[in-house]
Design an enzyme around this catalytic site. Structure first.
Site, PDB file in Angstrom:
ATOM      1  N   GLU A 165      38.866  27.649  44.377  1.00 26.58           N
ATOM      2  CA  GLU A 165      40.317  28.499  44.958  1.00 26.58           C
ATOM      3  C   GLU A 165      41.454  28.275  43.628  1.00 26.58           C
ATOM      4  O   GLU A 165      42.519  28.459  44.203  1.00 26.58           O
ATOM      5  CB  GLU A 165      40.729  27.163  45.333  1.00 26.58           C
ATOM      6  CG  GLU A 165      39.778  26.145  46.173  1.00 26.58           C
ATOM      7  CD  GLU A 165      38.743  27.216  47.308  1.00 26.58           C
ATOM      8  OE1 GLU A 165      37.655  27.380  46.596  1.00 26.58           O
ATOM      9  OE2 GLU A 165      39.546  27.284  48.652  1.00 26.58           O
ATOM     10  N   TYR A 167      40.921  26.782  40.796  1.00 31.76           N
ATOM     11  CA  TYR A 167      41.355  25.368  40.053  1.00 31.76           C
ATOM     12  C   TYR A 167      41.119  25.231  38.792  1.00 31.76           C
ATOM     13  O   TYR A 167      40.571  26.772  38.090  1.00 31.76           O
ATOM     14  CB  TYR A 167      41.360  23.997  40.694  1.00 31.76           C
ATOM     15  CG  TYR A 167      41.651  23.878  42.077  1.00 31.76           C
ATOM     16  CD1 TYR A 167      43.438  23.497  41.708  1.00 31.76           C
ATOM     17  CD2 TYR A 167      41.854  23.742  42.720  1.00 31.76           C
ATOM     18  CE1 TYR A 167      44.520  22.880  42.613  1.00 31.76           C
ATOM     19  CE2 TYR A 167      42.626  23.560  44.503  1.00 31.76           C
ATOM     20  CZ  TYR A 167      44.011  23.322  44.100  1.00 31.76           C
ATOM     21  OH  TYR A 167      44.841  22.692  44.676  1.00 31.76           O
ATOM     22  N   ARG A 215      31.711  22.861  44.234  1.00 24.77           N
ATOM     23  CA  ARG A 215      32.378  23.504  44.810  1.00 24.77           C
ATOM     24  C   ARG A 215      32.054  25.168  44.723  1.00 24.77           C
ATOM     25  O   ARG A 215      33.461  24.863  43.420  1.00 24.77           O
ATOM     26  CB  ARG A 215      33.677  23.451  45.764  1.00 24.77           C
ATOM     27  CG  ARG A 215      34.649  23.762  46.589  1.00 24.77           C
ATOM     28  CD  ARG A 215      34.205  23.587  47.921  1.00 24.77           C
ATOM     29  NE  ARG A 215      35.525  24.753  48.517  1.00 24.77           N
ATOM     30  CZ  ARG A 215      36.662  23.752  49.260  1.00 24.77           C
ATOM     31  NH1 ARG A 215      36.470  22.522  48.679  1.00 24.77           N
ATOM     32  NH2 ARG A 215      37.532  24.164  49.949  1.00 24.77           N
ATOM     33  N   HIS A 253      44.068  30.123  45.483  1.00 26.60           N
ATOM     34  CA  HIS A 253      45.628  30.151  45.817  1.00 26.60           C
ATOM     35  C   HIS A 253      46.299  31.076  45.371  1.00 26.60           C
ATOM     36  O   HIS A 253      47.929  30.897  46.580  1.00 26.60           O
ATOM     37  CB  HIS A 253      46.440  28.859  45.316  1.00 26.60           C
ATOM     38  CG  HIS A 253      45.701  27.285  45.463  1.00 26.60           C
ATOM     39  ND1 HIS A 253      44.591  27.404  47.255  1.00 26.60           N
ATOM     40  CD2 HIS A 253      45.068  26.274  45.476  1.00 26.60           C
ATOM     41  CE1 HIS A 253      43.794  26.465  47.547  1.00 26.60           C
ATOM     42  NE2 HIS A 253      44.127  25.459  46.134  1.00 26.60           N
ATOM     43  N   GLN A 340      50.690  23.956  60.763  1.00 25.95           N
ATOM     44  CA  GLN A 340      52.262  23.021  61.384  1.00 25.95           C
ATOM     45  C   GLN A 340      52.581  22.064  60.965  1.00 25.95           C
ATOM     46  O   GLN A 340      53.452  21.615  60.968  1.00 25.95           O
ATOM     47  CB  GLN A 340      52.003  23.781  62.188  1.00 25.95           C
ATOM     48  CG  GLN A 340      53.064  25.124  62.838  1.00 25.95           C
ATOM     49  CD  GLN A 340      53.483  25.230  64.436  1.00 25.95           C
ATOM     50  OE1 GLN A 340      52.589  26.057  65.500  1.00 25.95           O
ATOM     51  NE2 GLN A 340      54.155  24.642  64.841  1.00 25.95           N
TER      52      GLN A 340
HETATM   53 FE1  SF4 Z   1      46.370  21.716  61.007  1.00 20.59          FE
HETATM   54 FE2  SF4 Z   1      46.471  20.639  63.640  1.00 20.59          FE
HETATM   55 FE3  SF4 Z   1      47.305  22.978  63.629  1.00 20.59          FE
HETATM   56 FE4  SF4 Z   1      44.583  22.725  62.615  1.00 20.59          FE
HETATM   57  S1  SF4 Z   1      45.729  22.177  65.010  1.00 20.59           S
HETATM   58  S2  SF4 Z   1      45.643  23.732  61.152  1.00 20.59           S
HETATM   59  S3  SF4 Z   1      44.753  20.449  61.562  1.00 20.59           S
HETATM   60  S4  SF4 Z   1      47.557  20.740  62.903  1.00 20.59           S
END
Ligand code: SF4
Ligand code: NAP
Length: 729
Positions: A165, A167, A215, A253, A340
């Site tokens: 990623e 890092y 990773r 990223h 979200q």
């Molecule tokens: Fe994040 Fe939940 Fe949306 Fe999946 S469903 S991306 S875990 S907020």
């Protein structure tokens, strides 16, 4: 026939036998920074109880300069061991295994003290790193090895070394960031010396029995990234240095290619893991946009990997594997990859949670207790708020009737699922349907617009009637072609040239729908890769097509308008807004801020951007100007003096989205008094970050620039494609 026989079969990593082949990928939740380690333990214990084969913790810094931000959690001292011990004990008590991720952020650290191979600032960070000298490199290696030893002392079954990623370790690997001319730069042997030495020393520090996950970045998605041959050489060297298995990392990223958003096809990068697997003899773990047990089982059966990593799906459902094993897969709450409530929260300085599961990271405070007295509950409106209210009330033992005037459940989710790139919403609606249909306490009355008289006799009435589109009141000539967003998403004809009034989330979705033709790239990984310029890393170093993305031409000419004199889309999701903006830019959508709408005529829409009105000639104008609460029923109930609770859009329409609707409904706190104890504590604000002056970030290079820093997270680089050490797949 057992369910998911491969996914649920044990696997041995080093001396540790895991009960199944699911790995809960590393996610930074922010819980550790609250200092409430009981809560951290409860979060992981719930996932262990839910069957996770191997849990990997959020990234823990090995030292101060390696932290993703000042004050980031780590395992710096023996004092931290007792806190981590609470977590490992809780997981082991549930029969699970847990590894601690060691994350050194290198030049991605949001700190003036950040370090790297060369003094090259990342495009997503305001701070140039200090180039390490020989002693400095040795100290980083020693600190990582010490953190691994402490992890074992704290009871972890092993560690994951974050080598992807973009890092710290990844930064040494490629000339994109490593311009050294000493023994740590130049040839590939020199550039991979750091990760290989880290793995060797971590193995020595932990002893032979512990799990060591490395990773590895399979596709960097940045210029001058690793070639495939270099990836294979590194993988073999990491194996020889003592790794137990290789986990997959996709994209840095700072990459401008989305890697975990909902528009990324499911399992879009699995072909890379499949190609690496025969090159090594240790197990290889695949990841990114895998959110269903059926997909995981298929990938294992195709031989693409030995284990499957899923991260956000474990936020969406803490019982992912337990439900799969019990033949209840349709009841697994689907992660729709929206970011979200998880990454968007993380980058806003809030605790991570989940849109579909508001209990995620609130396990100790949001409890759905059986109701003391069973009530007859009416819920009106089967959108996300109403469905969730009905489900939680039913789970608590109440007798629920859920009304909707439409013949199907879902409300606005039925519009969202029409948007190309939002196909996951189909699964979300299916999940709601499964829970509603399987709950004997819930009666569905669809195709019935509940009236006040229908609600007599219920002990509790919940009004979740949602929203109606806002009429922006633009003077409109008779015969002008003006449509609502709902019309368009349901397929109304619009012609070749369209103006979209309103550039919020729905305006962007409508514009994306209008420029699209043919198969959704989300459903065809080949089309999606061409759109975003992704090549096979064996054809192009780093996996970027040399001459850039080749999106399909737009299906029509679209103008996306707003009154605010700012970049349209600024208020979209913190970690996904850049993807929507980049996508519409690729599709040549003209985005205009600072307009005034004078009138709509049969010729188009008259806009004023200064002194005079000008015609924007279009065939249709689509209104996406926000929403107002739909309160017809609520007003009638008020008139009759019938007590009721309004939730979701019927309560407050402004900035309503499924996250807020579900969150408000899930606790049932307004209507049914489910317990939510306490309040999430804000993440600690590191003193260095408060008021820090941040160099504006290049808009081309970063997803969103933040000019002041209310908290370290709020100001962190927002290319979120993954911050997957921070949060994965
Ligand atoms: Fe994040 Fe939940 Fe949306 Fe999946 S469903 S991306 S875990 S907020
Ligand atoms: P919104 O985000 O509030 O956007 C409404 C848009 O309409 C704004 O661009 C606003 O800009 C404009 N507007 C408001 N009042 C107006 C008026 N009287 N006349 C003309 N224009 C007006 O609402 P939405 O787009 O309906 O989205 C609803 C919710 O769903 C939001 O919370 C959104 O975040 C969420 N959502 C998000 C996504 C996503 O992130 N991809 C997708 C769909 C929905 P001006 O006032 O500057 O003109």
């Amino acid at each position: 026939m057992p369910h998911f026989p491969l996914l649920l079969s044990p696997i041995t990593l080093g001396a540790v036998t895991l009960r199944n082949r699911s790995l809960m990928g590393s996610m930074h939740t922010g819980l550790e920074e609250t200092g409430d380690w009981g809560r951290v333990a409860a979060f992981y214990a719930a996932r262990a109880r839910g069957g996770a084969g191997l849990i990997v913790t959020g990234g823990m810094a090995p030292n101060r300069e390696g932290g993703v931000f000042p004050g980031a959690a780590g395992l710096f001292s023996d004092r931290d061991i007792a806190n981590h011990r609470r977590v490992t004990d809780a997981v082991h008590a549930e029969g699970g295994h847990i590894a601690m991720q060691i994350l050194h952020a290198g030049r991605y650290a949001y700190s003036r003290d950040c370090v790297g191979p060369s003094a090259m600032k990342s495009p997503i960070s305001p701070f140039p790193p200090r180039a390490l000298d020989e002693d400095g490199i040795e100290r980083q290696i020693a600190d990582i090895a010490t953190a691994a030893a402490r992890a074992i002392e704290a009871g972890y079954d092993g560690v994951e070394v974050m080598g992807s990623e973009g890092y710290f370790l990844n930064q040494f690997l490629v000339t994109h960031t490593n311009r050294r001319t000493d023994a740590w730069g130049g040839s590939q042997a020199n550039r991979m010396r750091l990760p290989v030495e880290v793995v060797r020393r971590v193995r020595v520090a932990m002893g032979p029995a512990a799990v060591l996950v490395y990773r590895i970045s399979l596709i960097d998605l940045v210029p001058d990234g690793s070639t495939w041959d270099e990836v294979v050489v590194l993988a073999r060297a990491i194996e020889a240095a003592g790794a137990s298995c290789l986990n997959t990392g996709i994209g840095w990223h700072e990459s401008r290619v989305p890697t975990i958003a909902t528009s990324v096809p499911r399992a879009a990068f699995v072909h890379l893991t499949a190609r690496l697997r025969p090159e090594v003899s240790i197990p290889v773990i695949t990841s990114n946009r895998i959110n269903r047990p059926e997909v995981a089982e298929r990938l294992l059966s195709e031989g693409a990997a030995d284990m499957v990593s899923m991260a956000r799906p474990w936020l969406a459902d803490a019982e992912f594997i337990a439900k799969a094993a019990a033949g209840r897969a349709p009841e697994i709450a689907p992660c729709i990859a929206c970011n979200q409530a998880c990454l968007d929260h993380t980058f806003s300085g809030k605790l991570t949670s989940c849109l579909v599961n508001p209990r995620a990271c609130h396990e100790t405070e949001l409890l759905y207790r059986p109701a003391a007295a069973v009530k007859r509950v009416a819920v009106v409106g089967a959108g996300p708020a109403g469905m969730m209210a009905a489900i939680v009330a039913g789970q608590r033992g109440h007798s629920v009737t859920l009304f909707d005037r439409a013949a199907e459940i879902g409300g606005q989710l039925n519009l969202a699922k029409q948007v190309p790139g939002k196909e996951e919403f189909h699964g979300l609606i299916d999940w709601f349907a499964t829970l509603l249909l399987r709950a004997p306490q819930i009666t569905l009355r669809l195709g019935h617009a509940a009236k006040a008289e229908d609600l007599a006799g219920f002990d509790v009435v919940v009004v979740a009637t949602g929203v109606t589109p806002r009429d922006p009141g633009i003077p409109t000539e008779a015969g002008a072609n003006v449509l609502s967003y709902a019309d368009v998403l349901k397929g109304a004809p619009v012609g070749r040239r369209v103006a979209v009034v309103g550039a919020g989330g729905i305006g962007f979705d409508v514009a994306a729908t209008l420029v699209h033709a043919g198969v959704s790239p989300t459903l065809d990984a080949g089309v999606w890769r061409a759109e975003w310029g992704v090549a096979a890393p064996w054809d192009a170093p780093g996996g970027l097509v040399p001459d850039g993305p080749k999106p399909h031409p737009p299906a029509r000419e679209v103008h996306l308008l707003q009154r605010k004199a700012e970049q349209p889309g600024r208020h979209l999701g913190k970690t996904t807004g850049w993807i929507h903006r980049a996508h519409l830019t690729m599709k040549r959508v003209r985005m205009l801020g600072g307009v005034r709408y004078d009138r709509i005529t049969t010729e188009g829409i008259w806009l004023n951007r200064g002194a005079r009105s000008e015609l924007l000639a279009v065939d249709a104008v689509v209104l996406c100007a926000g929403q107002e609460p739909e309160r017809t029923l609520s007003t009638e109930l008020e008139r009759r003096g019938i007590p009721h609770h309004r939730i979701g859009g019927a309560d407050v329409a402004a900035e309503l989205d499924a996250k807020r609707a579900i969150d408000q409904a899930a606790p049932g706190r307004k209507a049914l008094g489910a317990a939510r104890h306490g309040h999430p504590r804000p993440l600690r604000q590191p003193p260095e970050a408060a008021g820090a002056v941040i160099t504006p970030l290049s808009s081309a290079a970063c997803s969103s620039a933040v000019s002041t820093a209310p908290s370290a997270f709020a100001s962190m680089p927002l290319k979120p494609s993954s911050l997957r050490s921070v949060q994965t797949a």
